[in-house]
Motif scaffolding. Sequence first.
Motif, mmCIF file in Angstrom:
data_model
loop_
_atom_site.group_PDB
_atom_site.id
_atom_site.type_symbol
_atom_site.label_atom_id
_atom_site.label_comp_id
_atom_site.label_asym_id
_atom_site.label_seq_id
_atom_site.Cartn_x
_atom_site.Cartn_y
_atom_site.Cartn_z
ATOM 1 N N ARG A 58 -5.130 1.795 2.458
ATOM 2 C CA ARG A 58 -3.604 2.362 2.442
ATOM 3 C C ARG A 58 -3.840 3.698 1.456
ATOM 4 O O ARG A 58 -4.692 4.008 0.677
ATOM 5 C CB ARG A 58 -2.853 1.399 1.404
ATOM 6 C CG ARG A 58 -2.788 -0.071 2.240
ATOM 7 C CD ARG A 58 -1.883 0.046 3.326
ATOM 8 N NE ARG A 58 -1.508 -1.379 3.868
ATOM 9 C CZ ARG A 58 -2.387 -1.969 4.645
ATOM 10 N NH1 ARG A 58 -3.645 -1.353 5.158
ATOM 11 N NH2 ARG A 58 -2.250 -3.125 5.038
ATOM 12 N N GLU A 60 -2.160 6.981 -0.414
ATOM 13 C CA GLU A 60 -0.853 7.352 -1.233
ATOM 14 C C GLU A 60 -1.211 9.059 -1.653
ATOM 15 O O GLU A 60 -2.182 9.383 -2.156
ATOM 16 C CB GLU A 60 -0.998 6.392 -2.274
ATOM 17 C CG GLU A 60 -0.665 4.818 -2.226
ATOM 18 C CD GLU A 60 -0.814 4.089 -3.372
ATOM 19 O OE1 GLU A 60 -1.742 4.582 -4.504
ATOM 20 O OE2 GLU A 60 -0.630 2.928 -3.272
ATOM 21 N N CYS A 71 -6.637 -2.639 0.525
ATOM 22 C CA CYS A 71 -5.644 -3.502 0.318
ATOM 23 C C CYS A 71 -6.094 -5.024 0.421
ATOM 24 O O CYS A 71 -6.443 -5.229 1.371
ATOM 25 C CB CYS A 71 -4.505 -3.182 1.643
ATOM 26 S SG CYS A 71 -2.899 -4.428 1.499
ATOM 27 N N ASP A 106 2.452 3.680 9.526
ATOM 28 C CA ASP A 106 2.592 3.981 7.977
ATOM 29 C C ASP A 106 1.610 3.742 7.508
ATOM 30 O O ASP A 106 0.937 2.916 7.100
ATOM 31 C CB ASP A 106 3.831 2.965 7.842
ATOM 32 C CG ASP A 106 4.209 3.352 6.400
ATOM 33 O OD1 ASP A 106 3.508 3.811 5.634
ATOM 34 O OD2 ASP A 106 5.521 2.878 5.962
ATOM 35 N N ARG A 109 1.815 1.639 3.824
ATOM 36 C CA ARG A 109 2.472 0.351 3.729
ATOM 37 C C ARG A 109 1.948 -0.627 4.911
ATOM 38 O O ARG A 109 2.061 -1.758 4.716
ATOM 39 C CB ARG A 109 3.967 0.141 3.622
ATOM 40 C CG ARG A 109 4.444 0.859 2.155
ATOM 41 C CD ARG A 109 5.913 1.158 2.199
ATOM 42 N NE ARG A 109 6.469 1.840 3.408
ATOM 43 C CZ ARG A 109 7.891 2.046 3.603
ATOM 44 N NH1 ARG A 109 8.879 1.420 2.836
ATOM 45 N NH2 ARG A 109 8.403 2.922 4.583
ATOM 46 N N ARG A 110 1.741 -0.287 5.986
ATOM 47 C CA ARG A 110 1.377 -0.955 7.196
ATOM 48 C C ARG A 110 -0.025 -0.993 7.409
ATOM 49 O O ARG A 110 -0.607 0.077 7.146
ATOM 50 C CB ARG A 110 2.175 -0.636 8.258
ATOM 51 C CG ARG A 110 3.768 -0.799 8.215
ATOM 52 C CD ARG A 110 4.615 -0.221 9.448
ATOM 53 N NE ARG A 110 5.971 -0.363 9.001
ATOM 54 C CZ ARG A 110 7.130 0.535 9.804
ATOM 55 N NH1 ARG A 110 6.290 1.084 10.899
ATOM 56 N NH2 ARG A 110 8.280 0.552 9.573
#
Length: 227
Positions: A58, A60, A71, A106, A109-110
């Motif tokens: 993920r 950020e 994740c 995404d 988040r995905r």
Amino acid sequence: SLPLTGPQLGMWTAQRIDPDSPSLWTAEAVELAGPLDLAALDAAIREALMACDALHMRYEAEGEGVSQRLCEPRKVALAHEDYAGCDAPWDSAWRWMREDLLRPADLGRRPLFATALIRLGARRHLWYLRAHHIALDGFAYLLLIHRVAELYSAKVGGRVAAPARDWSLAPVVEEEARYRDWASRSRSAPSARPTTARAPRTCACPQASTCAGRARRARSAWTGPRG
């Protein structure tokens, strides 16, 4: 967390410029002809994809930069689609894959990937894998396809598969950092003696161009049950 490699940063930036764009999805559809042990194939796909760090990251934003982290727990959702009863099974599967490639991405988040087994007939299947280009390039797809074939052949043959390659991203990020440091020092010291430093290896990071937004068919030799 880990910093991004140069190619990853380029993909992340491109997605940030157009957050809803599906253009950075890539996909492969491997055509499998002949009898299959579907339970063994299911297990092989899950095992191979579970081990690949790049698929479970993920991303950020952190101040002026961006980082990636794993994740956990990792998940592999394997869909099953059946078009064997359709008048044109391949056309129906192709439409499904095209629609799947239009899903928004995404990176924070995905999941960065999706996969499915698609039945076209009693002895004809597709293994479909979609991944964001920040996670996989064409070479990484090839490595995963070979690993799934290796695991599948071992499972149906009742033997233990060879150990998996190291799919972790940390060594790739570290190697690129060393290469960039060497390149920077070389530019600032033109009289320095040539060294044998090499460009960072490819593991499962985007290092080469793939056909974004389209699924391709490929044939692969799989050792399976006869009958």
